[in-house]
Design a protein around this motif. Structure first.
Motif, mmCIF file in Angstrom:
data_model
loop_
_atom_site.group_PDB
_atom_site.id
_atom_site.type_symbol
_atom_site.label_atom_id
_atom_site.label_comp_id
_atom_site.label_asym_id
_atom_site.label_seq_id
_atom_site.Cartn_x
_atom_site.Cartn_y
_atom_site.Cartn_z
ATOM 1 N N GLU A 265 0.823 -1.214 0.000
ATOM 2 C CA GLU A 265 0.000 0.000 0.000
ATOM 3 C C GLU A 265 0.857 1.265 0.000
ATOM 4 O O GLU A 265 0.541 2.245 -0.685
ATOM 5 N N PHE A 266 1.941 1.256 0.768
ATOM 6 C CA PHE A 266 2.808 2.439 0.793
ATOM 7 C C PHE A 266 3.515 2.638 -0.544
ATOM 8 O O PHE A 266 3.651 3.770 -1.015
ATOM 9 N N VAL A 267 3.953 1.554 -1.149
ATOM 10 C CA VAL A 267 4.592 1.656 -2.470
ATOM 11 C C VAL A 267 3.573 2.157 -3.498
ATOM 12 O O VAL A 267 3.896 2.976 -4.355
ATOM 13 N N SER A 268 2.342 1.664 -3.391
ATOM 14 C CA SER A 268 1.280 2.112 -4.291
ATOM 15 C C SER A 268 1.001 3.603 -4.107
ATOM 16 O O SER A 268 0.795 4.347 -5.082
ATOM 17 N N ALA A 269 1.010 4.056 -2.855
ATOM 18 C CA ALA A 269 0.792 5.481 -2.580
ATOM 19 C C ALA A 269 1.916 6.321 -3.170
ATOM 20 O O ALA A 269 1.680 7.422 -3.702
ATOM 21 N N LEU A 270 3.128 5.804 -3.092
ATOM 22 C CA LEU A 270 4.264 6.523 -3.673
ATOM 23 C C LEU A 270 4.101 6.646 -5.183
ATOM 24 O O LEU A 270 4.353 7.712 -5.760
ATOM 25 N N GLU A 271 3.678 5.565 -5.817
ATOM 26 C CA GLU A 271 3.486 5.597 -7.263
ATOM 27 C C GLU A 271 2.370 6.569 -7.646
ATOM 28 O O GLU A 271 2.452 7.252 -8.669
ATOM 29 N N SER B 8 -3.257 3.249 2.660
ATOM 30 C CA SER B 8 -2.019 3.172 3.441
ATOM 31 C C SER B 8 -2.297 3.348 4.926
ATOM 32 O O SER B 8 -1.726 2.638 5.769
ATOM 33 N N GLU B 9 -3.173 4.265 5.241
ATOM 34 C CA GLU B 9 -3.529 4.503 6.643
ATOM 35 C C GLU B 9 -4.189 3.260 7.245
ATOM 36 O O GLU B 9 -3.871 2.849 8.373
ATOM 37 N N ALA B 10 -5.108 2.654 6.491
ATOM 38 C CA ALA B 10 -5.784 1.447 6.978
ATOM 39 C C ALA B 10 -4.789 0.302 7.168
ATOM 40 O O ALA B 10 -4.860 -0.449 8.145
ATOM 41 N N ALA B 11 -3.847 0.187 6.247
ATOM 42 C CA ALA B 11 -2.836 -0.871 6.349
ATOM 43 C C ALA B 11 -1.948 -0.657 7.564
ATOM 44 O O ALA B 11 -1.587 -1.611 8.269
ATOM 45 N N PHE C 176 8.441 15.166 -3.181
ATOM 46 C CA PHE C 176 8.466 13.765 -3.620
ATOM 47 C C PHE C 176 9.726 13.025 -3.173
ATOM 48 O O PHE C 176 9.647 11.893 -2.677
ATOM 49 N N GLY C 177 10.873 13.650 -3.333
ATOM 50 C CA GLY C 177 12.129 12.976 -3.002
ATOM 51 C C GLY C 177 12.197 12.528 -1.561
ATOM 52 O O GLY C 177 12.617 11.400 -1.267
ATOM 53 N N GLY C 178 11.767 13.396 -0.645
ATOM 54 C CA GLY C 178 11.811 13.054 0.771
ATOM 55 C C GLY C 178 10.853 11.922 1.118
ATOM 56 O O GLY C 178 11.194 11.025 1.891
ATOM 57 N N ILE C 179 9.666 11.948 0.530
ATOM 58 C CA ILE C 179 8.694 10.893 0.795
ATOM 59 C C ILE C 179 9.186 9.569 0.229
ATOM 60 O O ILE C 179 9.059 8.519 0.872
ATOM 61 N N LYS C 180 9.757 9.599 -0.952
ATOM 62 C CA LYS C 180 10.293 8.362 -1.541
ATOM 63 C C LYS C 180 11.377 7.772 -0.652
ATOM 64 O O LYS C 180 11.428 6.559 -0.412
#
Length: 215
Positions: free
Chosen positions: A56-62, A89-92, A185-189
Motif C-alpha cells: 500500500e505504501f509503495v502504491s501510494a508513492l506511485e 495506506s492509513e488502513a494498512a 516527492f524525493g523526501g517521501i520516496k
C-alpha cells in the motif's frame, strides 16, 4: 489451523479486546491450542499485515509520482486517486499496529503464565531448565518486538507527509500546487524506501522467531 477456526466460531459473541483475552485463551486451551501457538500465529498474521502495508505504501508513492508528473487531464481525478491511496495506506498501517498489539497481549499472557507455573515444580532440575527456557524465549521475543516497533514507528512520519500533501492538493487543484509537491516527492520516496526496508527486516526477524519457537 482448523482448530483455530472452530474456536473462532465458538467465540463469535466474545469481543477480543483486552478484558476478554483471558476468556479467549482459556477457550483455546480447552481445544488444545495454547498461548505459545497463538503467539506464533499472531506473529505470522503480523507478517501478512506488514506485507500488505508495504504494497500500500509503495502504491501510494506511485500515485504521488503520477501527481508530480501530471501533464494535463482531470486534476481532480488524480487527487481522488491520491486520496484513495493515502486512505489505503492509513488502513494498512492501523492493521499492522493492531496486530502488534495482539502479539504483545498474548506474549505478556504467556510469560505471566510461565512464571507462575515455575512455582509448581517439585523438581529443582526441571524448574531450572524451564526457567532457562523462559529466559531464552523472552530474549528472542524482545529482539522481535524491538524490530516490530522500529518498523511501526517509521509508518507514522510517512503517513503524516502523505496526508499533508494530499490535503494541500485537495485545496489547490492547479499547476502551481503540482510544482510545490514536486519538491516533496524525493523526501517521501526516501522515507518509504526506508520503511519498506525496515519492514523486510522485521519480517525476517519474525521468520527467525517462528522457527525458534517451533523447534
Amino acid at each position: 489451523m482448523k482448530r483455530i477456526v472452530l474456536v473462532c466460531v465458538m467465540l463469535l459473541s466474545v469481543p477480543l479486546f483486552s478484558g476478554c483475552q483471558s476468556a479467549y485463551y482459556s477457550a483455546m486451551e480447552k481445544v488444545g491450542i495454547h498461548k505459545r501457538e497463538i503467539l506464533v500465529d499472531r506473529v505470522e498474521d503480523t507478517q501478512t499485515a506488514q506485507d500488505e502495508a508495504q504494497e500500500e505504501f509503495v502504491s501510494a508513492l506511485e500515485q504521488f509520482r503520477k501527481v508530480v508528473n501530471f501533464d494535463g487531464g482531470e486534476l481532480e481525478a488524480v487527487y481522488d486517486d491520491m486520496q484513495s491511496a493515502y486512505d489505503d495506506s492509513e488502513a494498512a498501517a492501523e492493521s499492522v499496529s493492531g496486530h502488534i498489539r495482539q502479539v504483545e497481549d498474548v506474549a505478556e499472557a504467556l510469560f505471566d503464565e510461565w512464571e507462575e507455573e515455575l512455582e509448581q515444580y517439585s523438581s529443582t532440575k526441571l524448574r531450572s531448565q524451564s526457567a532457562q527456557a523462559l529466559k531464552n524465549t523472552k530474549a528472542r521475543y524482545r529482539s522481535l518486538h524491538t524490530s516490530l516497533k522500529r518498523a511501526e514507528a517509521k509508518m507514522q512520519p510517512v503517513l503524516s507527509a502523505l496526508r499533508d500533501n494530499t490535503l494541500f492538493l485537495k485545496h489547490n487543484l492547479n499547476a502551481r500546487a503540482i510544482g510545490s509537491l514536486k519538491g516533496e516527492f524525493g523526501g517521501i520516496k526516501r522515507d518509504i524506501d526506508r520503511l519498506v526496508l525496515e519492514m523486510k527486516r522485521s519480517i525476517q526477524a519474525s521468520d527467525q522467531f517462528i522457527k525458534e519457537m517451533r523447534q
